[in-house]
Scaffold this motif. Structure first.
Motif, PDB file in Angstrom:
ATOM      1  N   GLY A 167      14.585  33.175  57.298  1.00 23.42           N
ATOM      2  CA  GLY A 167      13.362  33.391  56.557  1.00 23.42           C
ATOM      3  C   GLY A 167      13.664  33.013  55.111  1.00 23.42           C
ATOM      4  O   GLY A 167      14.791  33.224  54.642  1.00 23.42           O
ATOM      5  N   GLU A 192       9.147  31.589  57.638  1.00 23.09           N
ATOM      6  CA  GLU A 192      10.232  31.690  58.620  1.00 23.09           C
ATOM      7  C   GLU A 192      10.748  30.303  58.992  1.00 23.09           C
ATOM      8  O   GLU A 192       9.976  29.423  59.374  1.00 23.09           O
ATOM      9  N   LYS A 193      12.044  30.144  58.875  1.00 25.69           N
ATOM     10  CA  LYS A 193      12.762  28.936  59.307  1.00 25.69           C
ATOM     11  C   LYS A 193      12.054  27.621  58.956  1.00 25.69           C
ATOM     12  O   LYS A 193      11.715  26.827  59.839  1.00 25.69           O
ATOM     13  N   VAL A 246      16.483  35.079  53.575  1.00 27.78           N
ATOM     14  CA  VAL A 246      16.361  36.511  53.881  1.00 27.78           C
ATOM     15  C   VAL A 246      17.544  36.849  54.785  1.00 27.78           C
ATOM     16  O   VAL A 246      17.716  36.250  55.833  1.00 27.78           O
ATOM     17  N   THR A 262       9.030  38.107  59.514  1.00 25.87           N
ATOM     18  CA  THR A 262       8.742  37.372  58.278  1.00 25.87           C
ATOM     19  C   THR A 262       7.236  37.139  58.113  1.00 25.87           C
ATOM     20  O   THR A 262       6.703  37.250  56.997  1.00 25.87           O
TER      21      THR A 262
END
Ligand code: G1P
Length: 298
Positions: free
Chosen positions: A178, A200-201, A213, A241
């Motif tokens: 994240g 996220e990603k 994160v 996230t």
């Protein structure tokens, strides 16, 4: 009044695929970092920050994790009889009196957000911590052990604003995490900075920053309501996230950077680095490691 953080959710239902074949029969959380399972390091980190209820979100086949925190009378009896007091001390009362370990099941692998939501009925509308057991946070030797996570708890207790640990990572690694957008603000160790967005990603080219994160969260209970309506995101999973990206628009959310060493033990290099870093804190082991490196010209 700001409710204090007393509960921590530790999701342990993952299959540990990045660590296969080591994790075929052994839960990844029980792989040792130096002298004890990684999850014991993480649980102790939580307890040192004042957590009194640990909620493990687990799955079938991972009962050994619960056993690790339970009494093992036969082993204790045998060690006692042989006078092996030092070893006995390492297996007895891993969990101090006054701290409860509860476990619940996540029967479907629907993602981290779903795992946290599984604990909702035990959280009773209280704020809570989430600690990912893949991640080892090793504070600088000059600081009190577990200083970083305790500082995040203190930051919540002072402000009532959720805190998320972040760390700068290389841009090739960013797609595994994240990622926090802090806008124009700069983060620095032990300062909480408001987060503007979370994703996220992301691919390296879409990432809003290189602040990943890294597995430590202090969250208000409001996130649980948001998770209930969070739809599947990256990887088809319900992502924590995504719910946090909603939460920050309502309640605010801070990024918390530290100067601790943060090791992602969910992959082989991170796991080996964590073992070395913890081992090097033992003077005798440090000598052995140095001698080994010298002898082999590594
Ligand atoms: C999870 C979170 C991700 C976080 C990471 C830290 O991903 O979804 O936001 O950065 O943990 O390790 P996972 O590693 O479960 O794919």
């Amino acid at each position: 009044m700001i409710q204090k953080i007393k509960k921590a959710v530790i999701p342990v239902a993952g299959l540990g695929t990045r660590m296969l074949p080591a994790t075929k029969a052994i839960p990844k959380e029980l792989l040792p970092v130096y002298d004890r399972p990684i999850i014991e390091h993480v649980v102790k980190e939580a307890i040192a920050a004042g957590i009194t209820e640990i909620i493990l979100v687990t799955r079938s086949g991972k009962e050994a994790i619960e056993n690790h925190f339970d009494a093992h009378y036969e082993l204790e009896h045998r060690l006692e009889k042989k006078g092996k007091e030092t070893i006995l001390g390492t297996v007895k009362n891993i969990i101090p009196a006054g701290v409860k370990v509860t476990s619940i099941r996540q029967s479907d692998a629907l993602g981290l957000g779903h795992a946290v939501l599984c604990a909702k009925h035990l959280l009773n509308d209280e704020p809570f911590a989430v600690l990912l057991p893949d991640v080892l946070v090793l504070d600088q030797a000059s600081r009190e052990k577990n200083h970083s996570f305790s500082s995040m708890v203190d930051a919540w207790n002072d402000t009532g604003i959720g805190q998320i640990m972040v760390e700068r990572v290389d841009s090739e690694a960013i797609e595994n995490y994240g990622v926090a957008d802090l806008g124009t603000q700069l983060s620095e160790p032990f300062k909480s900075v408001p987060i503007k967005g979370l994703v996220e990603k992301p691919s390296p080219k879409d990432a809003p920053s290189n602040l990943a994160v890294l597995g430590r969260y202090i969250l208000p209970s409001a996130v649980l309501g948001l998770l209930e309506t969070t739809v599947a995101g990256v990887g088809g999973e319900i992502q924590l996230t995504d719910a946090l990206d909603e939460l920050l628009k309502l309640d605010g959310l801070n990024a918390f950077e530290t100067d601790a060493g943060i090791f992602d033990c969910g992959h082989k290099r991170g796991f080996l680095s964590a073992n070395l870093a913890v081992g090097m804190r033992d003077p005798l082991t440090k000598l052995s490691i140095k001698a080994l490196i010298e002898k082999n010209g590594w």
